[in-house]
Design an enzyme around this catalytic site. Structure first.
Site, PDB file in Angstrom:
ATOM      1  N   LYS A  11      38.285  31.096  60.089  1.00  0.00           N
ATOM      2  CA  LYS A  11      37.520  31.835  60.926  1.00  0.00           C
ATOM      3  C   LYS A  11      36.734  31.004  62.118  1.00  0.00           C
ATOM      4  O   LYS A  11      36.540  29.748  61.823  1.00  0.00           O
ATOM      5  CB  LYS A  11      36.447  32.527  60.396  1.00  0.00           C
ATOM      6  CG  LYS A  11      35.479  31.679  59.359  1.00  0.00           C
ATOM      7  CD  LYS A  11      34.146  31.458  60.194  1.00  0.00           C
ATOM      8  CE  LYS A  11      33.108  30.731  59.453  1.00  0.00           C
ATOM      9  NZ  LYS A  11      32.011  29.917  60.119  1.00  0.00           N
ATOM     10  N   ASP A 137      30.608  32.958  52.702  1.00  0.00           N
ATOM     11  CA  ASP A 137      31.528  33.230  53.968  1.00  0.00           C
ATOM     12  C   ASP A 137      32.596  34.219  53.366  1.00  0.00           C
ATOM     13  O   ASP A 137      33.557  34.447  54.059  1.00  0.00           O
ATOM     14  CB  ASP A 137      32.176  31.987  54.464  1.00  0.00           C
ATOM     15  CG  ASP A 137      31.151  31.390  55.585  1.00  0.00           C
ATOM     16  OD1 ASP A 137      30.424  32.278  56.082  1.00  0.00           O
ATOM     17  OD2 ASP A 137      31.558  30.297  56.176  1.00  0.00           O
TER      18      ASP A 137
HETATM   19  O1  C5P Z   1      27.039  30.398  49.671  1.00  0.00           O
HETATM   20  P1  C5P Z   1      27.528  29.063  50.111  1.00  0.00           P
HETATM   21  O2  C5P Z   1      27.753  28.222  48.842  1.00  0.00           O
HETATM   22  O3  C5P Z   1      28.492  28.961  50.764  1.00  0.00           O
HETATM   23  O4  C5P Z   1      26.378  28.212  50.801  1.00  0.00           O
HETATM   24  C1  C5P Z   1      26.100  27.068  50.789  1.00  0.00           C
HETATM   25  C2  C5P Z   1      24.712  26.540  51.162  1.00  0.00           C
HETATM   26  O5  C5P Z   1      24.373  26.910  52.576  1.00  0.00           O
HETATM   27  C3  C5P Z   1      23.628  27.219  50.452  1.00  0.00           C
HETATM   28  O6  C5P Z   1      23.374  26.570  49.182  1.00  0.00           O
HETATM   29  C4  C5P Z   1      22.300  27.226  51.389  1.00  0.00           C
HETATM   30  O7  C5P Z   1      21.690  26.021  51.419  1.00  0.00           O
HETATM   31  C5  C5P Z   1      23.066  27.526  52.678  1.00  0.00           C
HETATM   32  N1  C5P Z   1      23.172  28.884  53.111  1.00  0.00           N
HETATM   33  C6  C5P Z   1      21.943  29.503  53.302  1.00  0.00           C
HETATM   34  N2  C5P Z   1      21.911  30.775  53.965  1.00  0.00           N
HETATM   35  C7  C5P Z   1      23.102  31.425  54.044  1.00  0.00           C
HETATM   36  C8  C5P Z   1      24.373  30.580  53.420  1.00  0.00           C
HETATM   37  C9  C5P Z   1      24.394  29.350  53.324  1.00  0.00           C
HETATM   38  O8  C5P Z   1      20.789  28.882  53.456  1.00  0.00           O
HETATM   39  N3  C5P Z   1      23.122  32.752  54.529  1.00  0.00           N
END
Ligand code: C5P
Length: 285
Positions: A11, A137
């Site tokens: 993406k 994502d």
């Molecule tokens: O959900 P994921 O593991 O992909 O997110 C990785 C990190 O990115 C989270 O721990 C957070 O610090 C940050 N994040 C965030 N807000 C989001 C997506 C990700 O703060 N909407």
């Protein structure tokens, strides 16, 4: 044993805005996402029993539960109660730690494939909810195409497709930590925000130059100076080579440009290859 081969598309963020910080440590986002035909190839072998194994052609990637593809399979089995013995093989083509959701896309491809293989036949909404627990994502990657993603990334609205175009993608040779980049937003007054409404109107009108002109990612404003210089350099090369617009994807460092004609895109890719190793020509899917 059942054998299934599935693609996992990368993406790009046509826009990325951070709306607010939430009490759970995440941020509310507003992003226009686009999938492209640059893809990983997954092979799934499934049979009766249980246990998930993952192997990839990149030795440094985890093959245990830290691999999002394995995590997705576990979540799927927990949610549906339909266990399988599953072996996942991943041929990586999407650059790793690049802001192109490579790992999330692999996870989403596993969810879609298991939905078919297990006979669970969950609705898209249910599959998206399982994806949400795997990573922010993943819900978008389950849906794919052109979409608005809000909230943590799980509130999805399908959009009219980006008009046909050529996309040059360039990943500089450094990685950016996603949590660190979100952390850098704290107390920072953003100088510029993407015009999301304008982007939606341009997509509605099938206006490629209008959409390209409105591409922007607020994370471009909080990069370390050296990273910012490289991102700016790639954007400048893309624009000088005739891109209609250029932007960083996700939490970077990948930068991409949209072109209306193939020859220009090919020349831009050649020019970038003089300085960068990971350069790709792709198209929206
Ligand atoms: O959900 P994921 O593991 O992909 O997110 C990785 C990190 O990115 C989270 O721990 C957070 O610090 C940050 N994040 C965030 N807000 C989001 C997506 C990700 O703060 N909407």
């Amino acid at each position: 044993m059942t054998h299934l081969e599935v693609p996992a598309y990368a993406k790009l963020n046509l826009t990325l805005d951070v709306v607010s910080r939430r009490d759970d440590g995440y941020h509310d986002l507003c992003m226009v996402m686009q999938s492209v035909d640059l893809r990983d190839e997954l092979t799934l072998e499934a049979g009766p029993g249980e246990g998930v194994s993952v192997s990839t052609d990149l030795a440094f990637l985890p093959s245990d539960g830290r691999n999002l593809a394995a995590a997705a399979a576990q979540r799927f089995f927990e949610a549906t109660g339909k266990n399988l013995a599953l072996s996942i093989g991943i041929q990586k083509h999407i650059p790793v730690c690049a802001g192109m959701a490579g790992g999330s896309s692999d996870a989403a491809a596993v969810l879609r494939a298991l939905n078919q293989l297990s006979g669970a036949d969950l609705a898209m909404e249910e599959l998206i909810r399982i994806g949400e627990a795997v990573g922010s994502d993943v819900p978008y990657c389950v849906l794919g195409g052109t979409a608005l993603a809000e909230g943590r990334g799980e509130r999805l609205t399908p959009l009219p497709p980006l008009p046909p175009c050529e996309i040059v993608v360039c990943k500089p040779g450094f990685s950016i930590s996603t949590p660190e980049l979100f952390g850098r937003l704290k107390g920072k007054k953003l100088r510029r925000r993407p015009d999301t409404q304008g982007m939606l109107a341009a997509l509605e009108a099938g206006d490629l130059p209008g959409a390209a002109r409105r591409m922007y990612n607020v994370f471009e404003d909080v990069l370390q100076p050296r990273q910012a210089r490289t991102v700016e350099e790639i954007k400048n090369i893309l624009i000088a080579q005739g891109a209609l617009g250029a932007c960083m994807s996700g939490t970077g460092p990948t930068v991409f440009g949209l072109f209306s004609a193939r020859p220009q895109a090919e020349e831009a890719a050649e020019r970038l290859q003089e300085e960068f190793r990971e350069v790709f020509l792709t198209r929206p899917v």
